[in-house]
Design a protein around this motif. Structure first.
Motif, PDB file in Angstrom:
ATOM      1  N   SER A  89       0.848  -1.193   0.000  1.00 48.95           N
ATOM      2  CA  SER A  89       0.000   0.000   0.000  1.00 48.95           C
ATOM      3  C   SER A  89       0.884   1.243   0.000  1.00 48.95           C
ATOM      4  CB  SER A  89      -0.891   0.002   1.232  1.00 48.95           C
ATOM      5  OG  SER A  89      -0.097   0.183   2.394  1.00 48.95           O
ATOM      6  N   LEU A  90       0.293   2.385  -0.283  1.00 46.52           N
ATOM      7  CA  LEU A  90       1.029   3.646  -0.252  1.00 46.52           C
ATOM      8  C   LEU A  90       1.606   3.873   1.139  1.00 46.52           C
ATOM      9  CD1 LEU A  90       1.925   6.255  -1.652  1.00 46.52           C
ATOM     10  CD2 LEU A  90      -0.284   7.267  -1.048  1.00 46.52           C
ATOM     11  N   TYR A  91       0.885   3.504   2.162  1.00 40.31           N
ATOM     12  CA  TYR A  91       1.345   3.632   3.545  1.00 40.31           C
ATOM     13  C   TYR A  91       2.660   2.881   3.746  1.00 40.31           C
ATOM     14  CZ  TYR A  91       1.385   3.228   8.649  1.00 40.31           C
ATOM     15  OH  TYR A  91       1.740   3.261   9.973  1.00 40.31           O
ATOM     16  N   GLU A  92       2.759   1.685   3.194  1.00 39.38           N
ATOM     17  CA  GLU A  92       3.962   0.863   3.347  1.00 39.38           C
ATOM     18  C   GLU A  92       5.094   1.319   2.434  1.00 39.38           C
ATOM     19  OE1 GLU A  92       1.860  -3.372   4.458  1.00 39.38           O
ATOM     20  OE2 GLU A  92       1.816  -2.665   2.381  1.00 39.38           O
ATOM     21  N   GLN A  93       4.759   1.914   1.307  1.00 41.41           N
ATOM     22  CA  GLN A  93       5.764   2.326   0.324  1.00 41.41           C
ATOM     23  C   GLN A  93       6.346   3.709   0.609  1.00 41.41           C
ATOM     24  OE1 GLN A  93       3.741   2.274  -3.432  1.00 41.41           O
ATOM     25  NE2 GLN A  93       4.117   0.091  -3.772  1.00 41.41           N
ATOM     26  N   ASP A  94       5.465   4.649   1.013  1.00 41.36           N
ATOM     27  CA  ASP A  94       5.891   6.052   1.105  1.00 41.36           C
ATOM     28  C   ASP A  94       5.047   6.756   2.169  1.00 41.36           C
ATOM     29  OD1 ASP A  94       6.611   8.712   0.720  1.00 41.36           O
ATOM     30  OD2 ASP A  94       5.873   8.832  -1.339  1.00 41.36           O
ATOM     31  N   LEU A  95       5.529   6.736   3.407  1.00 39.16           N
ATOM     32  CA  LEU A  95       4.756   7.298   4.518  1.00 39.16           C
ATOM     33  C   LEU A  95       4.443   8.777   4.291  1.00 39.16           C
ATOM     34  CD1 LEU A  95       3.441   6.856   7.275  1.00 39.16           C
ATOM     35  CD2 LEU A  95       5.629   7.454   8.317  1.00 39.16           C
ATOM     36  N   TYR A  96       5.423   9.533   3.821  1.00 40.37           N
ATOM     37  CA  TYR A  96       5.184  10.961   3.597  1.00 40.37           C
ATOM     38  C   TYR A  96       4.092  11.161   2.538  1.00 40.37           C
ATOM     39  CZ  TYR A  96       5.810  15.853   2.483  1.00 40.37           C
ATOM     40  OH  TYR A  96       5.593  17.186   2.254  1.00 40.37           O
ATOM     41  N   GLY A  97       4.192  10.430   1.439  1.00 38.97           N
ATOM     42  CA  GLY A  97       3.164  10.526   0.393  1.00 38.97           C
ATOM     43  C   GLY A  97       1.794  10.135   0.926  1.00 38.97           C
ATOM     44  N   TRP A  98       1.775   9.102   1.777  1.00 42.42           N
ATOM     45  CA  TRP A  98       0.524   8.654   2.389  1.00 42.42           C
ATOM     46  C   TRP A  98      -0.073   9.750   3.260  1.00 42.42           C
ATOM     47  CZ3 TRP A  98      -0.736   8.053   7.545  1.00 42.42           C
ATOM     48  CH2 TRP A  98      -1.940   7.387   7.815  1.00 42.42           C
ATOM     49  N   THR A  99       0.770  10.432   4.069  1.00 44.65           N
ATOM     50  CA  THR A  99       0.246  11.494   4.943  1.00 44.65           C
ATOM     51  C   THR A  99      -0.326  12.643   4.120  1.00 44.65           C
ATOM     52  OG1 THR A  99       2.414  12.594   5.174  1.00 44.65           O
ATOM     53  CG2 THR A  99       1.819  10.961   6.846  1.00 44.65           C
ATOM     54  N   LYS A 100       0.349  12.992   3.034  1.00 45.25           N
ATOM     55  CA  LYS A 100      -0.163  14.067   2.169  1.00 45.25           C
ATOM     56  C   LYS A 100      -1.529  13.681   1.582  1.00 45.25           C
ATOM     57  CE  LYS A 100       2.095  17.273   1.201  1.00 45.25           C
ATOM     58  NZ  LYS A 100       2.095  18.595   1.792  1.00 45.25           N
ATOM     59  N   LYS A 101      -1.645  12.434   1.161  1.00 39.58           N
ATOM     60  CA  LYS A 101      -2.895  11.948   0.576  1.00 39.58           C
ATOM     61  C   LYS A 101      -4.018  11.938   1.618  1.00 39.58           C
ATOM     62  CE  LYS A 101      -5.464   9.964  -2.576  1.00 39.58           C
ATOM     63  NZ  LYS A 101      -5.972  10.739  -3.708  1.00 39.58           N
ATOM     64  N   GLN A 102      -3.709  11.479   2.834  1.00 43.61           N
ATOM     65  CA  GLN A 102      -4.724  11.450   3.895  1.00 43.61           C
ATOM     66  C   GLN A 102      -5.173  12.860   4.252  1.00 43.61           C
ATOM     67  OE1 GLN A 102      -6.092   8.365   4.902  1.00 43.61           O
ATOM     68  NE2 GLN A 102      -4.827   7.913   3.127  1.00 43.61           N
ATOM     69  N   ALA A 103      -4.239  13.799   4.321  1.00 43.20           N
ATOM     70  CA  ALA A 103      -4.591  15.194   4.619  1.00 43.20           C
ATOM     71  C   ALA A 103      -5.502  15.760   3.531  1.00 43.20           C
ATOM     72  CB  ALA A 103      -3.326  16.038   4.758  1.00 43.20           C
ATOM     73  N   GLN A 104      -5.182  15.460   2.269  1.00 39.86           N
ATOM     74  CA  GLN A 104      -6.011  15.922   1.157  1.00 39.86           C
ATOM     75  C   GLN A 104      -7.427  15.342   1.258  1.00 39.86           C
ATOM     76  OE1 GLN A 104      -4.532  14.667  -2.663  1.00 39.86           O
ATOM     77  NE2 GLN A 104      -6.314  15.443  -3.759  1.00 39.86           N
ATOM     78  N   LEU A 105      -7.509  14.047   1.542  1.00 42.00           N
ATOM     79  CA  LEU A 105      -8.826  13.394   1.672  1.00 42.00           C
ATOM     80  C   LEU A 105      -9.622  13.995   2.830  1.00 42.00           C
ATOM     81  CD1 LEU A 105      -7.760   9.680   1.068  1.00 42.00           C
ATOM     82  CD2 LEU A 105      -9.096  11.134  -0.497  1.00 42.00           C
ATOM     83  N   LEU A 106      -8.965  14.298   3.913  1.00 40.34           N
ATOM     84  CA  LEU A 106      -9.647  14.927   5.053  1.00 40.34           C
ATOM     85  C   LEU A 106     -10.163  16.312   4.681  1.00 40.34           C
ATOM     86  CD1 LEU A 106      -7.274  13.872   7.962  1.00 40.34           C
ATOM     87  CD2 LEU A 106      -9.699  13.274   7.760  1.00 40.34           C
ATOM     88  N   ARG A 107      -9.302  17.102   4.024  1.00 37.46           N
ATOM     89  CA  ARG A 107      -9.728  18.449   3.611  1.00 37.46           C
ATOM     90  C   ARG A 107     -10.933  18.394   2.670  1.00 37.46           C
ATOM     91  NH1 ARG A 107      -4.447  19.588   4.232  1.00 37.46           N
ATOM     92  NH2 ARG A 107      -3.739  18.989   2.188  1.00 37.46           N
ATOM     93  N   GLU A 108     -10.928  17.410   1.805  1.00 37.84           N
ATOM     94  CA  GLU A 108     -12.017  17.261   0.833  1.00 37.84           C
ATOM     95  C   GLU A 108     -13.199  16.480   1.408  1.00 37.84           C
ATOM     96  OE1 GLU A 108     -10.014  15.419  -2.464  1.00 37.84           O
ATOM     97  OE2 GLU A 108      -8.876  17.248  -2.935  1.00 37.84           O
TER      98      GLU A 108
END
Length: 138
Positions: free
Chosen positions: A3-22
């Motif tokens: 998963s993105l979480y396992e591959q790239d924690l920073y990228g995962w956090t950016k994606k989660q923040a975007q999903l939360l904002r939206e």
């Protein structure tokens, strides 16, 4: 496939923040999000414990090794005290935890300060609490 979480924690956090904002709640990685939020809380506690251990070590050195006192040691005491006070101001729910960790941080401080007698614990732990409330500067 990882998963993105396992591959790239920073990228995962950016994606989660975007999903939360939206407000795209159904796309959030809830299990890992919960784990990361809990981990942040543990890190805050660990940071306080580490800073207090360093402060204890320098206060113990100051008290029990007066011939080794230095401006650098005093500066470390001041900086750690200020940082702890700021940490507690930014994280007020950690204040009760402070008294809980005093015995552990005292032991850590003793190890860092190299063989300070145990008899000073009660006096010095109160000294730390009192001095955390003072203005920075010995």
């Amino acid at each position: 496939m990882q998963s993105l979480y396992e591959q790239d924690l920073y990228g995962w956090t950016k994606k989660q923040a975007q999903l939360l904002r939206e407000q795209q709640w159904h796309h959030l990685d809830l299990n890992n999000l919960i784990e990361e939020i809990e981990s942040l809380g543990r890190q805050e506690r660990q940071q306080l414990r580490n800073r207090l251990s360093i402060l204890m070590a320098h206060l113990l050195k100051w008290e029990y090794q007066p011939t080794k006192r230095s401006r650098s040691g005093l500066a470390t005491i001041r900086v750690q005290r200020r940082d702890i006070l700021r940490w507690l101001k930014d994280n007020p729910s950690l204040k009760p935890y402070l008294t809980e960790i005093l015995p552990e941080t005292y032991e850590n401080g003793r190890d860092l300060a190299a063989a300070v007698p145990e008899t000073g614990f009660l006096k010095l732990s109160r000294f730390v609490i009192i001095n955390l409330k003072k203005k920075p500067g010995f």
